[in-house]
Write a protein that holds these residues in place. Structure first.
Motif, PDB file in Angstrom:
ATOM      1  N   THR A   1       0.833  -1.135   0.051  1.00  0.00           N
ATOM      2  CA  THR A   1      -0.092   0.103  -0.055  1.00  0.00           C
ATOM      3  C   THR A   1       0.950   1.179   0.039  1.00  0.00           C
ATOM      4  OG1 THR A   1      -1.557  -1.198   1.280  1.00  0.00           O
ATOM      5  CG2 THR A   1      -1.955   1.076   1.084  1.00  0.00           C
ATOM      6  N   LEU A   2       1.976   1.250   0.849  1.00  0.00           N
ATOM      7  CA  LEU A   2       2.870   2.360   1.018  1.00  0.00           C
ATOM      8  C   LEU A   2       3.518   2.630  -0.354  1.00  0.00           C
ATOM      9  CD1 LEU A   2       3.507   4.288   2.943  1.00  0.00           C
ATOM     10  CD2 LEU A   2       5.376   2.901   3.593  1.00  0.00           C
ATOM     11  N   THR A   3       3.854   1.366  -1.094  1.00  0.00           N
ATOM     12  CA  THR A   3       4.518   1.456  -2.541  1.00  0.00           C
ATOM     13  C   THR A   3       3.448   2.123  -3.407  1.00  0.00           C
ATOM     14  OG1 THR A   3       5.921  -0.635  -2.247  1.00  0.00           O
ATOM     15  CG2 THR A   3       5.334   0.124  -4.344  1.00  0.00           C
ATOM     16  N   MET A   4       2.063   1.825  -3.516  1.00  0.00           N
ATOM     17  CA  MET A   4       1.350   2.422  -4.367  1.00  0.00           C
ATOM     18  C   MET A   4       1.020   3.894  -4.040  1.00  0.00           C
ATOM     19  SD  MET A   4       0.253  -0.017  -6.433  1.00  0.00           S
ATOM     20  CE  MET A   4      -0.987   0.274  -7.367  1.00  0.00           C
ATOM     21  N   THR A   5       1.030   4.206  -2.783  1.00  0.00           N
ATOM     22  CA  THR A   5       0.990   5.737  -2.353  1.00  0.00           C
ATOM     23  C   THR A   5       1.871   6.520  -2.870  1.00  0.00           C
ATOM     24  OG1 THR A   5       0.029   4.760  -0.214  1.00  0.00           O
ATOM     25  CG2 THR A   5       0.694   7.043  -0.228  1.00  0.00           C
ATOM     26  N   VAL A   6       3.365   5.952  -2.692  1.00  0.00           N
ATOM     27  CA  VAL A   6       4.490   6.673  -3.367  1.00  0.00           C
ATOM     28  C   VAL A   6       4.372   6.788  -4.807  1.00  0.00           C
ATOM     29  CG1 VAL A   6       6.996   6.605  -3.598  1.00  0.00           C
ATOM     30  CG2 VAL A   6       5.892   6.140  -1.399  1.00  0.00           C
ATOM     31  N   TYR A   7       3.882   5.588  -5.386  1.00  0.00           N
ATOM     32  CA  TYR A   7       3.882   5.672  -7.045  1.00  0.00           C
ATOM     33  C   TYR A   7       2.664   6.674  -7.312  1.00  0.00           C
ATOM     34  CZ  TYR A   7       3.526   3.338 -11.412  1.00  0.00           C
ATOM     35  OH  TYR A   7       3.555   2.881 -12.839  1.00  0.00           O
ATOM     36  N   GLY A   8       1.536   6.890  -6.423  1.00  0.00           N
ATOM     37  CA  GLY A   8       0.647   7.909  -6.967  1.00  0.00           C
ATOM     38  C   GLY A   8      -0.596   7.504  -7.112  1.00  0.00           C
ATOM     39  N   ASP A   9      -0.890   5.989  -7.037  1.00  0.00           N
ATOM     40  CA  ASP A   9      -2.188   5.789  -7.503  1.00  0.00           C
ATOM     41  C   ASP A   9      -3.282   6.047  -6.268  1.00  0.00           C
ATOM     42  OD1 ASP A   9      -0.767   4.316  -9.327  1.00  0.00           O
ATOM     43  OD2 ASP A   9      -2.430   3.164  -9.652  1.00  0.00           O
ATOM     44  N   LEU A  10      -2.878   6.155  -5.051  1.00  0.00           N
ATOM     45  CA  LEU A  10      -3.830   6.540  -4.069  1.00  0.00           C
ATOM     46  C   LEU A  10      -3.508   7.976  -3.498  1.00  0.00           C
ATOM     47  CD1 LEU A  10      -3.408   3.206  -1.753  1.00  0.00           C
ATOM     48  CD2 LEU A  10      -5.348   3.712  -3.396  1.00  0.00           C
ATOM     49  N   ASP A  11      -4.755   8.601  -3.330  1.00  0.00           N
ATOM     50  CA  ASP A  11      -4.475   9.814  -2.641  1.00  0.00           C
ATOM     51  C   ASP A  11      -4.561   9.355  -1.185  1.00  0.00           C
ATOM     52  OD1 ASP A  11      -4.450  11.757  -4.738  1.00  0.00           O
ATOM     53  OD2 ASP A  11      -6.477  11.275  -4.784  1.00  0.00           O
TER      54      ASP A  11
ATOM     55  N   SER B   1      14.522   5.016  -2.342  1.00  0.00           N
ATOM     56  CA  SER B   1      15.550   6.091  -2.956  1.00  0.00           C
ATOM     57  C   SER B   1      15.036   6.703  -4.465  1.00  0.00           C
ATOM     58  CB  SER B   1      16.843   5.465  -2.775  1.00  0.00           C
ATOM     59  OG  SER B   1      16.942   4.422  -3.943  1.00  0.00           O
ATOM     60  N   ASP B   2      14.461   6.150  -4.929  1.00  0.00           N
ATOM     61  CA  ASP B   2      14.188   6.661  -6.171  1.00  0.00           C
ATOM     62  C   ASP B   2      12.676   7.290  -6.422  1.00  0.00           C
ATOM     63  OD1 ASP B   2      16.658   6.349  -7.399  1.00  0.00           O
ATOM     64  OD2 ASP B   2      15.976   3.958  -8.034  1.00  0.00           O
ATOM     65  N   ALA B   3      12.139   7.557  -5.040  1.00  0.00           N
ATOM     66  CA  ALA B   3      10.811   8.279  -5.250  1.00  0.00           C
ATOM     67  C   ALA B   3      10.465   9.422  -5.948  1.00  0.00           C
ATOM     68  CB  ALA B   3      10.113   8.390  -3.870  1.00  0.00           C
ATOM     69  N   GLN B   4      11.524  10.286  -5.984  1.00  0.00           N
ATOM     70  CA  GLN B   4      11.331  11.375  -6.822  1.00  0.00           C
ATOM     71  C   GLN B   4      11.099  11.382  -8.507  1.00  0.00           C
ATOM     72  OE1 GLN B   4      10.508  14.611  -5.782  1.00  0.00           O
ATOM     73  NE2 GLN B   4      10.511  15.270  -8.065  1.00  0.00           N
ATOM     74  N   LEU B   5      12.164  10.274  -8.604  1.00  0.00           N
ATOM     75  CA  LEU B   5      12.111   9.747 -10.004  1.00  0.00           C
ATOM     76  C   LEU B   5      10.876   9.172 -10.482  1.00  0.00           C
ATOM     77  CD1 LEU B   5      13.976   9.502 -12.639  1.00  0.00           C
ATOM     78  CD2 LEU B   5      14.626   7.493 -11.761  1.00  0.00           C
ATOM     79  N   MET B   6      10.316   8.507  -9.516  1.00  0.00           N
ATOM     80  CA  MET B   6       8.999   7.708 -10.041  1.00  0.00           C
ATOM     81  C   MET B   6       7.906   8.771 -10.358  1.00  0.00           C
ATOM     82  SD  MET B   6       8.592   4.137  -7.948  1.00  0.00           S
ATOM     83  CE  MET B   6       9.064   4.853  -6.534  1.00  0.00           C
ATOM     84  N   ARG B   7       7.727   9.688  -9.358  1.00  0.00           N
ATOM     85  CA  ARG B   7       6.862  10.792  -9.502  1.00  0.00           C
ATOM     86  C   ARG B   7       7.183  11.658 -10.859  1.00  0.00           C
ATOM     87  NH1 ARG B   7       7.097  11.143  -3.605  1.00  0.00           N
ATOM     88  NH2 ARG B   7       8.906  12.140  -3.840  1.00  0.00           N
ATOM     89  N   ARG B   8       8.086  11.802 -11.312  1.00  0.00           N
ATOM     90  CA  ARG B   8       8.548  12.265 -12.659  1.00  0.00           C
ATOM     91  C   ARG B   8       8.015  11.506 -13.695  1.00  0.00           C
ATOM     92  NH1 ARG B   8      14.477  14.159 -12.697  1.00  0.00           N
ATOM     93  NH2 ARG B   8      14.050  14.799 -14.836  1.00  0.00           N
ATOM     94  N   ALA B   9       8.277  10.112 -13.517  1.00  0.00           N
ATOM     95  CA  ALA B   9       7.880   9.337 -14.529  1.00  0.00           C
ATOM     96  C   ALA B   9       6.404   8.966 -14.767  1.00  0.00           C
ATOM     97  CB  ALA B   9       8.485   7.957 -14.280  1.00  0.00           C
TER      98      ALA B   9
END
Length: 454
Positions: free
Chosen positions: A191-201, A408-416
């Motif tokens: 769930t935390l992963t998906m949150t970082v990934y952006g699918d869940l507000d 560690s690459d959360a920012q890169l994932m948000r950009r992607a």
């Protein structure tokens, strides 16, 4: 999203004031429901922070918009509890409820949706004579074809870490897509992963009701059991009630782990003359309810139990919990378990007893000792167990990503993700020449995962 008149009637009927955090989260949900994009929101709040009231607020806004709501719980015990709570609060408002579990199907009678004379009646006259339930509460039984929805607009999933990804997807992958609110006291790594990934507000209830006691968690070695017994007696003499939790019902030949049924008589001797009772999943349902009622009323002072009490038990006077063989549990379960105490005004104590001297166990239990914050517990769980197969159905273990770190690459994932969204906004069907290369990476067929994506 409805106009909110039914919600206001509900809020006025409550015997307590909402916390500022609850009001903030209801406002966030209301904004989501008012848009054309389906809501996909995670609601995190520790056990006892008032998530159910927030869920009811969302349900009432959906009903006012002429939609049905589904409330999905992981176990029959919890589904029954939600059904009882929602009936108590929503029947006076004329809301129809139905329960669907593997063992039970029941509706609460032909009540009109709104009472006569309600200023809200004109807004929803089309539903006043509708025989379909407004809210269907159930377990995974809601996933199957025997449950038909007439106009599903909202899905609430409680304790979502208990459900598999595919189970949740089955309920939410409908057309038109319903709004989705998932609730948890401890987000699991995936769930935390998906949150970082952006699918869940994410909405957080970071404030407990004023009448809740503080919970102090302490780790103790098995050799300190004598001191722990003395502390339990002191609390019992002060009028408090106690939970003693075991990971198993019976002793196992393979595991050197204590069991509830085996240790029950020993506890009766240790804590005599205080009344002890045994509770576990193999006890018949009716007898289980009687045992819980005696504990709830104070006749039973000590409950020797398995994790069957993890959810669905609310006894304000129970202020002490002793967890035996604490090393046998992960992080999410003890966090849920200790949410059974601290539900009244008394200071509460959770004692994690373990004979395991390993560094891994010490690190894990120290997390629970240091924090009651669900997201911090989940962060630690993430570090210890791995973030889960991000786009598959695994709940823990290392992801099938060949390159990159989800943390560690959360920012890169948000950009992607932002780049991917901009492509879909401009070319939803990926028909442009330069975008056709992405088509093979879009998975729509059931049973396939994104594990091949690196």
């Amino acid at each position: 999203c409805g106009r909110g008149e039914l919600l206001e009637r509900f809020l006025r009927s409550l015997s307590f004031e909402l916390t500022d955090a609850q009001r903030k989260v209801i406002a966030e949900i209301r904004r989501d429901l008012g848009t054309n994009v389906p809501m996909n929101r995670l609601l995190q709040g520790d056990v006892g922070s008032g998530k159910t009231v927030v869920a009811i607020a969302a349900i009432l806004l959906a009903i006012e918009a002429n939609c049905q709501a589904a409330f999905m719980a992981p176990t029959q015990i919890l589904a029954e509890q939600h059904y009882a709570v929602l009936r108590r609060w929503l029947e006076p408002l004329g809301v129809r409820l139905s329960i669907r579990t593997g063992a039970r199907q029941e509706e609460n009678g032909p009540l009109p949706l709104f009472s006569r004379g309600s200023s809200t009646q004109d807004a929803c006259t089309t539903r006043t004579h509708d025989a379909a339930p407004d809210v269907i509460i159930g377990t995974h039984a809601l996933l199957y074809d025997t449950v038909s929805f007439s106009n599903l607009g909202l899905v609430v999933i409680d304790e979502q870490h208990k459900f598999g990804v595919a189970q949740r997807a089955r309920l939410t992958a409908r057309e038109p897509a319903p709004d989705v609110l998932v609730m948890t006291a401890t987000p699991i790594p995936r769930t935390l992963t998906m949150t970082v990934y952006g699918d869940l507000d994410v909405s957080v209830i970071d404030e407990m009701p004023r009448n809740r006691g503080k919970i102090i968690t302490a780790v103790r070695d098995e050799s300190k059991l004598g001191e722990v017994l003395g502390f339990l007696r002191t609390q019992l003499e002060a009028g408090r009630q106690v939970y003693v939790i075991y990971p198993l019902i019976d002793e196992s030949e393979k595991l050197d782990v204590k069991a509830a049924a085996t240790e029950y008589d020993l506890w009766r001797e240790r804590l005599h003359p205080f009344r002890c009772e045994l509770l576990h999943g193999r006890i018949p349902s009716a007898e289980k309810q009687e045992i819980m009622e005696r504990f709830r009323c104070g006749g039973t002072r000590v409950l020797i139990s398995t994790t069957v009490i993890e959810v669905g038990v609310d006894v304000a006077n129970a202020a002490v919990m002793l967890v035996e063989n604490a090393e046998r549990f992960g992080l999410a379960q003890p966090h849920q378990l200790r949410g059974r105490i601290g539900r009244g005004e008394h200071k509460s104590f959770c004692i994690l007893l373990s004979s395991d001297q390993s560094k891994e166990t010490a690190t894990k239990l120290a997390v629970l000792e240091k924090t009651v914050d669900g997201f911090k517990v989940a962060e630690a769980d993430w570090d210890l167990r791995g973030p889960g197969d991000l786009l598959g159905t695994a709940q823990s273990g290392l992801p099938a990503l060949k390159i990159g770190s989800l943390k560690s690459d959360a920012q890169l994932m948000r950009r992607a993700r932002a780049a991917a969204m901009s492509i879909f906004m401009a070319d939803p069907r990926l028909e442009l020449t330069e975008n056709q290369r992405f088509r093979n990476l879009v998975v729509e067929q059931e049973g396939r995962t994104f594990s091949n994506v690196s």
